[in-house]
Design an enzyme around this catalytic site. Structure first.
Site, PDB file in Angstrom:
ATOM      1  CG  HIS A  62      57.555 -63.097 -10.242  1.00 21.92           C
ATOM      2  ND1 HIS A  62      56.960 -63.278 -11.457  1.00 21.92           N
ATOM      3  CD2 HIS A  62      57.540 -61.774 -10.016  1.00 21.92           C
ATOM      4  CE1 HIS A  62      56.574 -62.117 -11.941  1.00 21.92           C
ATOM      5  NE2 HIS A  62      56.934 -61.189 -11.079  1.00 21.92           N
TER       6      HIS A  62
ATOM      7  CD  GLU B  97      51.109 -62.702   6.567  1.00 24.61           C
ATOM      8  OE1 GLU B  97      51.245 -61.856   7.466  1.00 24.61           O
ATOM      9  OE2 GLU B  97      51.751 -62.692   5.492  1.00 24.61           O
TER      10      GLU B  97
ATOM     11  CG  ASP C 165      52.209 -58.631   3.585  1.00 25.69           C
ATOM     12  OD1 ASP C 165      51.084 -58.547   3.053  1.00 25.69           O
ATOM     13  OD2 ASP C 165      52.624 -59.684   4.118  1.00 25.69           O
TER      14      ASP C 165
ATOM     15  CG  HIS D  77      57.009 -53.216  -7.537  1.00 23.88           C
ATOM     16  ND1 HIS D  77      58.214 -53.794  -7.851  1.00 23.88           N
ATOM     17  CD2 HIS D  77      56.184 -54.242  -7.227  1.00 23.88           C
ATOM     18  CE1 HIS D  77      58.127 -55.116  -7.743  1.00 23.88           C
ATOM     19  NE2 HIS D  77      56.899 -55.405  -7.370  1.00 23.88           N
TER      20      HIS D  77
ATOM     21  CE1 TYR E 176      59.555 -57.126 -11.561  1.00 23.75           C
ATOM     22  CE2 TYR E 176      58.643 -58.194 -13.489  1.00 23.75           C
ATOM     23  CZ  TYR E 176      58.720 -58.061 -12.128  1.00 23.75           C
ATOM     24  OH  TYR E 176      57.969 -58.874 -11.317  1.00 23.75           O
TER      25      TYR E 176
ATOM     26  CD  GLU F 244      58.430 -58.946  -7.978  1.00 24.18           C
ATOM     27  OE1 GLU F 244      57.828 -59.323  -6.949  1.00 24.18           O
ATOM     28  OE2 GLU F 244      57.962 -58.118  -8.752  1.00 24.18           O
TER      29      GLU F 244
ATOM     30  CG  ASP G 144      58.974 -65.163 -13.248  1.00 22.50           C
ATOM     31  OD1 ASP G 144      58.197 -64.192 -13.320  1.00 22.50           O
ATOM     32  OD2 ASP G 144      59.604 -65.469 -12.216  1.00 22.50           O
TER      33      ASP G 144
ATOM     34  CG  ASP H 269      53.918 -63.332   9.493  1.00 22.31           C
ATOM     35  OD1 ASP H 269      54.250 -62.879   8.379  1.00 22.31           O
ATOM     36  OD2 ASP H 269      52.740 -63.396   9.872  1.00 22.31           O
TER      37      ASP H 269
ATOM     38  CG  HIS I 167      55.438 -56.470  -3.090  1.00 20.86           C
ATOM     39  ND1 HIS I 167      56.408 -57.425  -2.946  1.00 20.86           N
ATOM     40  CD2 HIS I 167      55.249 -56.345  -4.430  1.00 20.86           C
ATOM     41  CE1 HIS I 167      56.786 -57.859  -4.135  1.00 20.86           C
ATOM     42  NE2 HIS I 167      56.096 -57.213  -5.055  1.00 20.86           N
ATOM     43  CD  GLU I 168      52.194 -54.668  -6.380  1.00 19.39           C
ATOM     44  OE1 GLU I 168      52.417 -53.999  -7.402  1.00 19.39           O
ATOM     45  OE2 GLU I 168      52.612 -55.821  -6.250  1.00 19.39           O
TER      46      GLU I 168
END
Length: 528
Positions: free
Chosen positions: A455, A410, A363, A371, A382, A391, A450, A405, A367-368
């Site tokens: 985030h 994780e 994941d 992007h 951003y 994000e 941020d 999940d 995710h990356e």
């Protein structure tokens, strides 16, 4: 590093890595009067059926009161695409005096019969009809000023790498284009300078320079960085696509349809100066050593993400043009991060406590690379709500790739401590993220803030996605989210615009019932 407050990327969102002096002009997109809020119109649209660009121009003339745009002087057609539903989408660049307005697109959507169903984007209704065209600064001077701004020389950043295919490629990309920069009601003729390189540090600088005075209006390094914990080795055996050359097997995959290659490198603990590193090889095509494990995961999961986008949506690599997917493992020493640098992925090994090999979580990789998909589609800016959406969409597609999940990262976070993660889509509050607009954090649009909480506030659209997926299931939800990202969202889309884009996508694909389910999901998080 406390990812909850400072990092933005996969697991935490996308943080911006700075590598020099940063001149940052605040530009919001959440109704604060600083950036142009996108408009989404679908009611009271008049006019004849549209079958061509000429028909779109006629439509704008007939609906002038709604859009206040002159298609002959205010818009430039970028592309026309017809999707699998038979709907046609006309994407325009908003221009002033033929100069493009930065981060401003207008999209006209028509159904199979040519009826206009929606128009959305950054209209800039109050923009001047003309822009002052005084250019004291020339294109080359703008590039020089940009290099001065980041305190890096071309010589430092300009490196040539030979690919396995025997071709030379440069790790430096520099572009300078004349645009209209918008901030806080002011339109300024400027150069948009892009500087992308891997040495002396990973960089994807986006810099705006006043074409008259040479002033740096805005400067941001948009390297998409992930702070994760990759196990690197879960003990599982993976089947790998490799390449045999000169009695050696390479982690070099040439099997992807209509595409370039997926290639994986080892940086041997080096940092910016040695990217992309050395090819990962084995004499027996059995990549079983401890050192090879991080590379095995990076290579395998990059292929998995490629396959996901291709099989589910027909997308050919992250840019839909078959771009090579390059990954480098063993980056830095105890490096608790992974990043999309604008042209490749880098993965640290972690410090063994906060993270293990960061390439070990599918994941995170999804995710990356999402992007990268966003960079070549919606181009969500951003910062503030558009950044939080940037994000969130990466988290959502990270979930679609790894839907066991609702946790993010994780597999590699705090090795030896099961059950924890970087974020949770089902319960953002568990990781100090809001899950409703009444908890929205109005943070400054600065690095310390941020970038407006990209985030942190991503927890709100993440929770809306959780409600949507629970209501409609993965199969429908992923199609709805992909359509919204690639068809309806524009650079400065905020949470309300995302709701509208997802509602419209659901209506296009599955009808009123699905659209109502999306509406209810966003009602549940207080976005109306």
């Amino acid at each position: 590093m406390n990812w909850k407050h400072t990092v933005a990327t996969f697991v935490l969102g996308t943080s911006l890595v700075t590598g020099g002096t940063m001149a940052h002009a605040e530009v919001g997109n959440n109704g604060n009067g600083k950036a142009e809020n996108p408009v989404f119109m679908k009611e009271n649209l008049q006019g004849k059926k549209v079958k061509s660009e000429k028909g779109v121009k006629e439509f704008f003339k007939q609906n002038d009161a709604l859009s206040q745009l002159n298609p002959n002087s205010d818009l430039k057609l970028l592309k026309t695409e017809t999707d699998d539903l038979g709907m046609t989408h006309y994407t325009y660049q908003r221009v002033i005096g033929q100069v493009p307005v930065a981060n401003a697109k207008v999209v006209v959507h028509t159904d199979q019969e040519g009826q206009v169903t929606a128009v959305n984007g950054e209209f800039h209704k109050d923009a001047p009809k003309k822009i002052k065209q005084t250019k004291e600064i020339q294109k080359k001077e703008a590039l020089d000023l940009a290099w001065d701004q980041i305190d890096v020389s071309r010589a430092e950043a300009n490196h040539v790498q030979k690919s396995l295919k025997g071709e030379d490629f440069q790790t430096l990309t520099e572009n300078s284009d004349l645009v209209v920069h918008y901030e806080d009601g002011t339109y300024t003729l400027a150069y948009h300078v892009e500087l992308q390189f891997s040495k002396p540090y990973p960089a994807n600088w986006q810099i705006y320079i006043n074409a008259e005075s040479g002033e740096v209006l805005k400067s941001m390094n948009l390297v998409h960085e992930a702070t994760g914990t990759g196990t690197g080795v879960l003990g599982d055996t993976k089947s790998l696509n490799t390449y045999f050359y000169n009695n050696t097997y390479y982690l070099f995959d040439t099997t992807k349809p209509m595409s370039g290659v997926i290639e994986t490198f080892d940086n041997y603990g080096g940092e910016y100066y040695s990217l992309p590193g050395s090819y990962v090889t084995d004499s027996g095509n059995t990549f079983y050593s401890e050192r090879q494990k991080a590379a095995v995961d990076a290579h395998y999961y990059a292929g998995e993400v490629f396959d996901y986008y291709y099989n589910q949506f027909g997308r050919v690599s992250y840019d839909n043009q078959g771009a090579d997917v390059r990954s480098t493992v063993h980056y830095g020493s105890n490096y608790n991060n992974a990043a999309w640098t604008g042209n490749q992925m880098i993965y640290g090994d972690g410090d063994g406590s906060t993270f293990t090999y960061l390439s070990g979580a599918d994941d995170i990789v999804a995710h990356e690379l999402t992007h990268a998909v966003t960079d070549t589609t919606a181009e969500l800016v951003y910062e503030n709500q558009s950044g939080a959406l940037n994000e969130s969409f990466s988290d959502v597609f990270g979930y679609f790739v790894d839907s066991e999940d609702w946790l993010m990262g994780e597999d590699v976070y705090t090795p030896g401590q099961p059950g924890d993660a970087l974020r949770s889509m089902s319960n953002p509050n568990a990781y100090d993220q809001p899950d409703h607009m009444n908890e929205y954090q109005n943070l400054p649009n600065t690095e310390a803030g941020d970038w407006g909480g990209v985030h942190i506030n991503s927890g709100i659209p993440n929770k809306a996605a959780y409600y949507t997926i629970n209501s409609l299931g993965i199969a429908q939800s992923e199609q709805i989210y992909y359509r919204a990202l690639t068809v309806y969202l524009t650079p400065n889309s905020n949470f309300t615009n995302a709701r509208e884009a997802l509602e419209q996508s659901a209506l296009d694909l599955y009808g009123t019932s699905a659209a109502n389910a999306v509406s209810q999901a966003w009602d549940n998080v207080g976005v109306y």
